[in-house]
Each structure stands twice: as structure tokens, then as C-alpha cells.
Design an enzyme around this catalytic site. Structure first.
Site, PDB file in Angstrom:
ATOM      1  N   HIS A 193       0.787  -1.223   0.000  1.00  0.00           N
ATOM      2  CA  HIS A 193       0.000   0.000   0.000  1.00  0.00           C
ATOM      3  C   HIS A 193       0.819   1.272   0.000  1.00  0.00           C
ATOM      4  CE1 HIS A 193      -3.062  -2.886   0.159  1.00  0.00           C
ATOM      5  NE2 HIS A 193      -3.798  -1.949  -0.389  1.00  0.00           N
ATOM      6  N   GLU A 434     -10.983 -11.009  -6.670  1.00  0.00           N
ATOM      7  CA  GLU A 434      -9.604 -10.947  -6.190  1.00  0.00           C
ATOM      8  C   GLU A 434      -9.252 -12.140  -5.313  1.00  0.00           C
ATOM      9  OE1 GLU A 434      -8.895  -7.209  -4.189  1.00  0.00           O
ATOM     10  OE2 GLU A 434     -10.717  -7.347  -3.018  1.00  0.00           O
TER      11      GLU A 434
HETATM   12  C1  PEP Z   1      -6.316  -5.410  -5.880  1.00  0.00           C
HETATM   13  O1  PEP Z   1      -6.272  -6.202  -4.945  1.00  0.00           O
HETATM   14  O2  PEP Z   1      -5.856  -5.643  -7.016  1.00  0.00           O
HETATM   15  C2  PEP Z   1      -6.903  -4.076  -5.701  1.00  0.00           C
HETATM   16  C3  PEP Z   1      -7.096  -3.269  -6.725  1.00  0.00           C
HETATM   17  O3  PEP Z   1      -7.217  -3.682  -4.447  1.00  0.00           O
HETATM   18  P1  PEP Z   1      -6.137  -3.287  -3.334  1.00  0.00           P
HETATM   19  O4  PEP Z   1      -4.812  -3.120  -4.016  1.00  0.00           O
HETATM   20  O5  PEP Z   1      -6.630  -2.038  -2.715  1.00  0.00           O
HETATM   21  O6  PEP Z   1      -6.170  -4.467  -2.409  1.00  0.00           O
HETATM   22 MG    MG Z   2      -7.464  -5.932  -3.195  1.00  0.00          MG
END
Ligand code: PEP
Ligand code: MG
Length: 588
Positions: A193, A434
Site C-alpha cells: 500500500h 480478487e
Molecule cells: C487489488 O487487490 O488488485 C486491488 C485493486 O485492491 P487493493 O490493491 O486495494 O487491495
Molecule cells: Mg485488493
């Protein structure tokens, strides 16, 4: 000249600046006993440290309020209140009276309080455990006479390159964006993140450097070549001048791409691709419009929560969502419900879980905490009355979760109707694909969802069983693994046969080879960080769908990620030429 340190490019760009080494961690506290005669002196030391910490927090509060806003700064008021809490002070003083040195007493009492808060059944109390860590670090830094590594209050002027082991989202959102020109971390990967936020902020970042914090010092000059994932300590005059040339060339190349980014993305054989933006911080929407986005494919709402003293109210959320919606009149804005938990809340924010990525997070947490979720759903239904808002659920594994959310949405609508608040009842509800569970059983979602969006960051993590944030597994995090491609292909086919849109909003969509493969697999909507849109548009405009489809079919039959990559690269060289492709790869 120092030896270059190699990591992973998380957000492109090349900058030079001065290191600010951030060690925001609880220091080791040696055990020390004091004699009866020294107790009064230790009590006085405690009193002085608490007063100094409160003074410092007031400065930090003012700075954070100016940088990030009053809601984000409120966290520091909470920390002042903790320091002023008589029961905390009395517990520490009681231990000092039993002949513990002030720092040891602080350490033990705060550890005990953190554990107590962390076990609370109230999520906001658990959230406070992370503030107790901050209070503990601040007091111990003062009592042990350690250098102040305050992460919020940075000197402006010569650009600061923040070097740290890891950066939590809560720290990242509070950082002084005008002081920092780049970020370098020991930990992390392209999909962690910090990397996502750095791209949102347009800050060059290199992650996964493993031991950068041991190799550079505060005040030292460095070059951060984030496009190539390199941190160069103590550059020579020749290196600095080569850096300035490269920085200028990159800036020019980006300016050309950005100028071309207005208008549609159409392949050389006439197929249109929609390019939407991922918006992580609400104030990013304007930049997303400028970079040529056609709507928002993913708004990550958890960044409204992290680093805050309280959950955002319905009004605050309405305002944040409305600001994004207004930037995109007539275009879709896909807002994801809270994806907190896992690595997305500050340390201590939730009960310690041995396996947070498989734990209580995202839609699971929302469904278990309807009091929190309903406020968000009501805010979303309200804003949906003003434009094309679509609601997206994260980390779904079963259509049950969609049904439960629909039930809560109906309750939320009924509540708004009772209050006489304008809203839209039938907002399109979609899911992120996902998890392998969702992708494999994708047919079970048909008829129940309005759209599907592939979250490839998590899809890769869960399919390959590779932690997306673990720097030492970076070479094993291979989105081009045939298993991942097959799950994507399966999802695209299911979307086509049930007539719902399938987009990709994970990082795969922003990387040229992978975006090419996604087009070939049948994806026609990509959502990427605003800063990545010009590059992906350039890619789409330089390739034919026919070539992408052929390359994707070959990739589906390949045995290994390396084979897939070789095939895609060869096909892209055929489409773009080697030097254009290398130029694009360098800017991604
Ligand atoms: C992902 O998991 O690809 C996504 C877009 O969400 P995040 O990166 O916020 O988990
Ligand atoms: Mg995600």
C-alpha cells in the site's frame, strides 16, 4: 560515492534530495532500577517528558492540520488526551515508586494498556492501541534522549527523501507532501500500500531495498532513481550531473505522453478501451481528470479511515464521494466499500491476527459491523442520486456476501427515506474478483452483480500464495503466471456470457506487458493510478487487438511466467519497436 542500493520501482521518477531517516518504532528499553532517594527525580523526569511530549504534539497537530486537514489531525488531540489521562500517569508513577526507572515504567504500563485496548470488542478502542504505540515511542524517545524522528514535522527546503523500514498508510497520509520528494523503504513491493499511495501522490518511490535504513543517514545527499528501483548514496558531481540530464529527459518524455493523453484510447485496429482512474486520496480526482481518465474505476475508501481518530461520518463521506463524482460529470465512479484490515489499518488497529491477509478484513469486517457499514452505504446511496455512482465490494468469496450487502442496502435506503433524505435506491452493485474462490465460481455471481472488477494485486497474492507486501518474495510475485491468466480469462468469459462489464483495477493494468495481455484476454476497461494513464493510453494506441489476442492465447498455453513474459515481449516489440517499448517500460 556510495554503492547503489537496488530495490523495486514502486512509483517512477528520478529525484535528488536529502535523507530523512525515519525510525518510528518502539525503542529497546534497558531494565534499570533506582534507589529510594532517586524516586523523586524520576517522577520529575516523567513529568517533564509528558509536558514536552504534549508541547510537541501540539506543534505536530498544527502542522498536520495544515497539511492534511482537521479530521486527519484529530488523532494528535487523542494522543494529547491520553498523555493527560490521570489514570495513565498514576499507573506509571506507581511503578516508579516501586523503584523502576521512568522509561521502564512507561514501557511496561503502555505495553499493558496496548494489550488491553487491543483486546477490546469495540473497534474504535482497538484502533486506539495504535495511538498508544505513538505515545509510547514519543515518551521513550524523550526519556532515553534519542533523536526525534517525528514523521509528520519535516523541514522544507531542500527536497526530503524519506528513508524508512516500512510506512503504514496512516503515516503516509499524514506526511508533509510539500517537504517530501521521494520515498525509499526497506520493506514493500510494487503492490504494497505504500507503493500504491506513492503513485497516488505522484511521489517517486523505491521499495524492497531490504537494508537502506542501515546504509544511509539523515542529512546525507542521495539520488533516488525510482524508475529503475535504485537509491544512490553520496553521489559524485558527475553522477549528479548525469542525474539532472536524466531527470530532464524523463520529464520531457512524460510531458509528451501527458499531452497526448486527452481523447480516447483506441487500438490500431479500431477497438476502444476505457481508461479509468484509481483514486486513493479524495483530493486526487482533479489530477485524474487532467491525466485523461474517463471516470473512476476504483476509489479506495479506506484511506478516509486510516490515521483518523474516528470513523468518518455520513456527511464527511458524502462530501468526499461528491468531490470525486463532481470531477467526472456523466462518467462512472466506482466506489469500493471499506477494505480495511490485512495491511490496510495501522498496527494495533485490529486485534492481532496470526494471518491478517486471511483474516477479518474488507467485506467480512463490514458485514460483521453493520453499524459502521450502514453509514457508508447511506452515504453512497445519497451521492448516487447525483451521478453515475457504482458500489463495489472487496474480497468477496461467495455470492452470499453480495446478498447480505443488498439486504443492508435496502435497509439503508429505507432509513434514508424515513429521514426524507434524497438518494438512489437501485445503485449498480458489483464485486472485485480478487480471490481464486470468486474467479473459479464466477458463474455463481451471474445475474446477481452489475459488474466485475479484477483486483489482480490480491488475486495474484491468493492464487500464488505469495504475500504481496513481502520484499523478499518479490521475484515470486508473478502476475503473468499462467494460473492467474487462466482465472482472468475465465472471469472475462463469464462477464461476456452474462453481459456484465469486466474491468481490471489491480496494478497489472498499469504495466505495459501486462496491460497488453489483459487486452488480449478480452478486458476493455482498465483502471490505473492517475499518473499511469498517459502511459497506458500510449500503449493501447500503439498496438492492435489482433496481436494482443494472439499473444494472450499463446500466454494461456505457456508453462511458466518467464515463458509468458518472453512471448508478450516479443509480440510487443513487433507492435511498438524495441526502443519505444523500452522507453515505456522505463516510465512505468
Ligand atoms: C487489488 O487487490 O488488485 C486491488 C485493486 O485492491 P487493493 O490493491 O486495494 O487491495
Ligand atoms: Mg485488493
Amino acid at each position: 560515492m556510495g554503492a547503489p542500493l537496488h530495490g523495486v520501482s514502486a512509483s517512477p521518477g528520478i529525484v535528488s534530495g536529502t535523507v530523512h531517516l525515519l525510525r518510528w518504532e518502539v525503542p529497546e528499553v534497558p531494565s534499570r532500577l533506582v534507589s529510594d532517594g532517586e524516586v523523586a527525580g524520576e517522577l520529575e523526569r516523567l513529568r517533564e517528558a509528558v509536558a514536552a511530549a504534549i508541547d510537541r504534539l501540539r506543534v505536530v497537530h498544527a502542522r498536520a492540520e495544515a497539511n492534511a486537514g482537521p479530521a486527519e489531525a484529530a488523532i494528535f488531540e487523542v494522543q494529547v488526551a491520553m498523555l493527560e489521562d490521570p489514570s495513565l500517569r498514576e499507573s506509571i508513577e506507581a511503578l516508579i515508586r516501586q523503584n523502576l526507572a521512568a522509561e521502564k515504567a512507561v514501557d511496561l504500563v503502555l505495553l499493558e494498556w496496548r494489550e488491553r485496548f487491543g483486546r477490546s470488542t469495540n473497534p474504535l478502542m482497538r484502533e486506539r492501541a495504535s495511538d498508544l504505540i505513538d505515545v509510547q515511542i514519543r515518551l521513550l524517545t524523550l526519556l532515553l534522549g534519542l533523536p526525534d524522528h517525528d514523521p509528520v514535522d519535516l523541514a522544507r527546503g531542500d527536497g526530503v527523501i524519506l528513508v524508512t523500514h516500512d510506512l503504514t498508510p496512516s503515516l503516509t497520509v499524514q506526511l508533509d507532501r510539500r517537504a517530501i520528494v521521494g520515498i525509499a523503504t526497506d520493506a514493500g513491493t510494487r503492490t504494497s500500500h505504500v507503493a500504491i499511495l506513492a503513485r497516488s501522490l505522484g511521489l517517486p518511490a523505491v521499495v524492497g531495498l531490504l537494508d537502506a535504513t542501515q546504509r544511509v543517514r539523515t542529512g546525507e545527499r542521495v539520488i533516488l532513481d525510482a524508475s529503475n528501483g535504485v537509491l544512490l548514496p553520496k553521489p559524485t558531481a558527475a553522477e549528479l550531473s548525469a542525474f539532472a540530464d536524466r531527470a530532464q529527459r524523463e520529464a520531457e518524455a512524460l510531458a509528451v505522453l501527458s499531452a497526448e493523453a486527452v481523447g480516447e484510447a483506441v487500438t490500431t485496429d479500431g477497438h476502444r478501451v476505457a481508461l479509468r482512474a484509481n483514486v486513493d486520496l479524495p483530493d486526487e480526482a482533479v489530477r485524474a481528470v487532467e491525466s485523461g481518465a474517463e471516470g473512476v474505476g476504483l476509489m479506495r475508501t479506506e484511506f478516509l479511515v486510516v490515521g483518523r481518530a474516528a470513523m468518518p461520518t455520513e456527511e464527511e463521506q458524502v462530501e468526499a464521494y461528491r468531490n470525486v463524482l463532481r470531477a467526472f460529470p456523466g462518467q462512472p465512479v466506482v466506489i469500493r466499500t471499506y477494505d480495511v484490515g490485512g495491511d490496510k489499518l495501522p498496527v494495533g488497529g485490529f486485534p492481532h491476527e496470526p494471518n491478517p491477509f486471511l483474516g477479518w478484513r474488507a467485506i467480512r469486517m463490514c458485514l460483521d459491523e453493520p453499524a459502521i457499514f450502514s453509514v457508508q452505504l447511506q452515504a453512497l446511496l445519497r451521492v448516487a442520486a447525483e451521478g453515475d455512482v457504482r458500489i463495489m465490494l472487496p474480497l468477496v468469496v461467495s455470492v452470499d456476501e453480495v446478498r447480505q450487502t443488498r439486504f443492508l442496502l435496502e435497509e439503508a435506503a429505507a432509513d434514508l427515506a424515513r429521514r426524507g433524505v434524497p438518494h438512489r435506491r437501485d445503485v449498480p452493485l458489483g464485486v472485485m474478483v480478487e480471490t481464486p474462490a470468486a474467479a473459479i465460481a464466477i458463474d455463481t455471481f451471474a445475474g446477481e452483480v452489475a459488474f466485475l472488477s479484477l483486483g489482480t494485486n490480491d488475486l495474484v497474492q491468493y492464487t500464488l500464495a505469495v504475500d504481496r507486501g513481502n520484499a523478499s518474495l518479490v521475484t515470486r510475485f508473478t502476475p503473468l503466471h499462467p494460473a492467474v491468466l487462466r482465472l482472468i480469462a475465465r472471469t472475462v468469459e463469464a462477464g461476456a456470457s452474462s453481459g456484465v462489464e469486466v474491468s481490471v483495477c489491480g496494478e497489472m493494468a498499469s504495466q505495459p506487458l501486462m496491460a497488453f495481455a489483459l487486452l488480449g484476454l478480452g478486458v476493455r476497461t482498465l483502471s490505473v493510478a492517475a499518473t499511469g494513464i498517459p502511459l497506458v493510453k500510449r500503449l493501447v494506441r500503439g498496438v492492435s487487438l489482433a496481436a494482443a489476442t494472439a499473444a494472450a492465447q499463446e500466454a494461456l498455453r505457456a508453462a511458466t511466467p518467464a515463458d509468458v513474459e518472453r512471448g508478450l515481449r516479443a509480440a510487443l516489440v513487433g507492435e511498438l519497436g524495441e526502443s519505444t517499448l523500452d522507453g515505456l517500460l522505463g516510465l512505468g
